[in-house]
Design a protein around this motif. Structure first.
Motif, PDB file in Angstrom:
ATOM      1  N   ILE A  33     -19.106 -26.033  33.896  1.00  0.00           N
ATOM      2  CA  ILE A  33     -19.317 -25.020  33.419  1.00  0.00           C
ATOM      3  C   ILE A  33     -20.796 -24.406  34.082  1.00  0.00           C
ATOM      4  CG2 ILE A  33     -20.048 -23.905  31.131  1.00  0.00           C
ATOM      5  CD1 ILE A  33     -18.458 -25.882  29.767  1.00  0.00           C
ATOM      6  N   PRO A  34     -20.920 -23.222  34.166  1.00  0.00           N
ATOM      7  CA  PRO A  34     -22.027 -22.568  34.769  1.00  0.00           C
ATOM      8  C   PRO A  34     -23.267 -23.075  33.842  1.00  0.00           C
ATOM      9  CG  PRO A  34     -20.455 -21.106  34.561  1.00  0.00           C
ATOM     10  CD  PRO A  34     -19.706 -21.970  33.858  1.00  0.00           C
ATOM     11  N   ASP A  35     -24.289 -23.109  34.554  1.00  0.00           N
ATOM     12  CA  ASP A  35     -25.667 -23.823  33.721  1.00  0.00           C
ATOM     13  C   ASP A  35     -26.211 -22.661  32.689  1.00  0.00           C
ATOM     14  OD1 ASP A  35     -25.802 -26.102  34.792  1.00  0.00           O
ATOM     15  OD2 ASP A  35     -27.071 -25.452  36.416  1.00  0.00           O
ATOM     16  N   ASP A  36     -25.721 -21.313  32.880  1.00  0.00           N
ATOM     17  CA  ASP A  36     -26.368 -20.454  31.995  1.00  0.00           C
ATOM     18  C   ASP A  36     -25.268 -20.344  30.669  1.00  0.00           C
ATOM     19  OD1 ASP A  36     -24.399 -19.112  33.132  1.00  0.00           O
ATOM     20  OD2 ASP A  36     -25.534 -17.269  33.712  1.00  0.00           O
ATOM     21  N   TRP A  37     -24.228 -20.975  30.561  1.00  0.00           N
ATOM     22  CA  TRP A  37     -23.226 -20.986  29.389  1.00  0.00           C
ATOM     23  C   TRP A  37     -24.040 -21.290  28.312  1.00  0.00           C
ATOM     24  CZ3 TRP A  37     -21.216 -24.826  26.412  1.00  0.00           C
ATOM     25  CH2 TRP A  37     -20.151 -24.625  25.611  1.00  0.00           C
ATOM     26  N   VAL A  38     -23.728 -20.825  26.953  1.00  0.00           N
ATOM     27  CA  VAL A  38     -24.285 -21.409  25.863  1.00  0.00           C
ATOM     28  C   VAL A  38     -23.182 -21.657  24.797  1.00  0.00           C
ATOM     29  CG1 VAL A  38     -26.574 -20.128  26.129  1.00  0.00           C
ATOM     30  CG2 VAL A  38     -24.667 -18.876  25.056  1.00  0.00           C
ATOM     31  N   CYS A  39     -23.477 -22.467  23.884  1.00  0.00           N
ATOM     32  CA  CYS A  39     -22.551 -22.855  22.652  1.00  0.00           C
ATOM     33  C   CYS A  39     -22.282 -21.219  22.372  1.00  0.00           C
ATOM     34  CB  CYS A  39     -23.189 -23.585  21.815  1.00  0.00           C
ATOM     35  SG  CYS A  39     -22.169 -23.788  20.210  1.00  0.00           S
ATOM     36  N   PRO A  40     -20.687 -20.879  21.863  1.00  0.00           N
ATOM     37  CA  PRO A  40     -20.338 -19.907  21.504  1.00  0.00           C
ATOM     38  C   PRO A  40     -20.564 -19.803  19.984  1.00  0.00           C
ATOM     39  CG  PRO A  40     -18.456 -21.348  21.882  1.00  0.00           C
ATOM     40  CD  PRO A  40     -19.819 -22.036  22.604  1.00  0.00           C
ATOM     41  N   LEU A  41     -21.148 -20.777  19.309  1.00  0.00           N
ATOM     42  CA  LEU A  41     -21.208 -20.745  17.887  1.00  0.00           C
ATOM     43  C   LEU A  41     -22.582 -20.520  17.505  1.00  0.00           C
ATOM     44  CD1 LEU A  41     -19.128 -23.437  16.398  1.00  0.00           C
ATOM     45  CD2 LEU A  41     -18.512 -20.932  16.682  1.00  0.00           C
ATOM     46  N   CYS A  42     -23.635 -21.135  18.069  1.00  0.00           N
ATOM     47  CA  CYS A  42     -25.006 -20.961  17.906  1.00  0.00           C
ATOM     48  C   CYS A  42     -25.879 -20.636  19.052  1.00  0.00           C
ATOM     49  CB  CYS A  42     -25.422 -22.358  17.489  1.00  0.00           C
ATOM     50  SG  CYS A  42     -25.635 -23.780  18.539  1.00  0.00           S
ATOM     51  N   GLY A  43     -25.472 -20.765  20.061  1.00  0.00           N
ATOM     52  CA  GLY A  43     -26.280 -19.980  21.469  1.00  0.00           C
ATOM     53  C   GLY A  43     -27.220 -21.311  21.998  1.00  0.00           C
ATOM     54  N   ALA A  44     -26.973 -22.510  21.653  1.00  0.00           N
ATOM     55  CA  ALA A  44     -27.760 -23.381  22.344  1.00  0.00           C
ATOM     56  C   ALA A  44     -27.205 -23.838  23.808  1.00  0.00           C
ATOM     57  CB  ALA A  44     -27.453 -24.854  21.642  1.00  0.00           C
ATOM     58  N   GLY A  45     -28.059 -24.193  24.643  1.00  0.00           N
ATOM     59  CA  GLY A  45     -27.671 -24.398  26.090  1.00  0.00           C
ATOM     60  C   GLY A  45     -26.936 -25.795  26.245  1.00  0.00           C
ATOM     61  N   LYS A  46     -26.524 -25.849  27.399  1.00  0.00           N
ATOM     62  CA  LYS A  46     -25.839 -27.043  27.748  1.00  0.00           C
ATOM     63  C   LYS A  46     -26.566 -28.327  27.536  1.00  0.00           C
ATOM     64  CE  LYS A  46     -23.296 -27.327  31.446  1.00  0.00           C
ATOM     65  NZ  LYS A  46     -22.809 -27.431  33.032  1.00  0.00           N
ATOM     66  N   ASP A  47     -27.919 -28.130  27.664  1.00  0.00           N
ATOM     67  CA  ASP A  47     -28.865 -29.219  27.611  1.00  0.00           C
ATOM     68  C   ASP A  47     -28.671 -29.805  25.919  1.00  0.00           C
ATOM     69  OD1 ASP A  47     -30.184 -27.221  26.660  1.00  0.00           O
ATOM     70  OD2 ASP A  47     -32.100 -28.139  27.265  1.00  0.00           O
ATOM     71  N   GLU A  48     -28.090 -29.011  25.219  1.00  0.00           N
ATOM     72  CA  GLU A  48     -28.162 -29.480  23.706  1.00  0.00           C
ATOM     73  C   GLU A  48     -26.756 -29.915  23.319  1.00  0.00           C
ATOM     74  OE1 GLU A  48     -30.471 -29.433  21.575  1.00  0.00           O
ATOM     75  OE2 GLU A  48     -31.734 -28.624  22.850  1.00  0.00           O
ATOM     76  N   PHE A  49     -25.796 -30.517  24.516  1.00  0.00           N
ATOM     77  CA  PHE A  49     -24.451 -31.032  24.155  1.00  0.00           C
ATOM     78  C   PHE A  49     -24.750 -32.592  24.599  1.00  0.00           C
ATOM     79  CE2 PHE A  49     -23.379 -26.551  23.836  1.00  0.00           C
ATOM     80  CZ  PHE A  49     -22.130 -26.644  23.180  1.00  0.00           C
ATOM     81  N   GLU A  50     -23.916 -33.309  23.716  1.00  0.00           N
ATOM     82  CA  GLU A  50     -23.611 -34.670  24.101  1.00  0.00           C
ATOM     83  C   GLU A  50     -22.255 -35.178  24.125  1.00  0.00           C
ATOM     84  OE1 GLU A  50     -25.530 -36.719  20.980  1.00  0.00           O
ATOM     85  OE2 GLU A  50     -23.896 -36.346  19.281  1.00  0.00           O
ATOM     86  N   ALA A  51     -21.996 -36.116  25.170  1.00  0.00           N
ATOM     87  CA  ALA A  51     -20.383 -36.543  25.076  1.00  0.00           C
ATOM     88  C   ALA A  51     -19.876 -37.288  23.945  1.00  0.00           C
ATOM     89  CB  ALA A  51     -20.352 -37.553  26.168  1.00  0.00           C
ATOM     90  N   VAL A  52     -18.943 -36.922  23.541  1.00  0.00           N
ATOM     91  CA  VAL A  52     -18.017 -37.768  22.349  1.00  0.00           C
ATOM     92  C   VAL A  52     -16.778 -38.351  22.819  1.00  0.00           C
ATOM     93  CG1 VAL A  52     -19.467 -36.269  20.622  1.00  0.00           C
ATOM     94  CG2 VAL A  52     -16.947 -35.618  21.556  1.00  0.00           C
ATOM     95  N   ASP A  53     -16.389 -39.335  22.046  1.00  0.00           N
ATOM     96  CA  ASP A  53     -15.303 -40.224  22.463  1.00  0.00           C
ATOM     97  C   ASP A  53     -13.936 -39.479  22.131  1.00  0.00           C
ATOM     98  OD1 ASP A  53     -16.765 -42.139  23.708  1.00  0.00           O
ATOM     99  OD2 ASP A  53     -16.966 -43.288  21.560  1.00  0.00           O
TER     100      ASP A  53
END
Length: 53
Positions: A33-53
């Protein structure tokens, strides 16, 4: 492919579904995903995501 969770609002990014409304087609791995993509719900950046199982 792993799913990713926004640590701010708990939105789950599912690579199988993508985020077509924001220019990310289905089948797109989170890493591709492009680095400037943000969370569609709250606008947080990609660095605010964590992998889940």
């Amino acid at each position: 492919m792993k799913k990713w969770r926004c640590v701010v609002c708990s939105y789950i990014y599912d690579p199988a579904a993508g985020d077509p409304e924001n220019g990310v087609p289905p089948g797109t791995a989170f890493e591709n995903i492009p680095d400037d993509w943000v969370c569609p719900l709250c606008g947080a950046g990609k660095d605010e995501f964590e992998a889940v199982d």
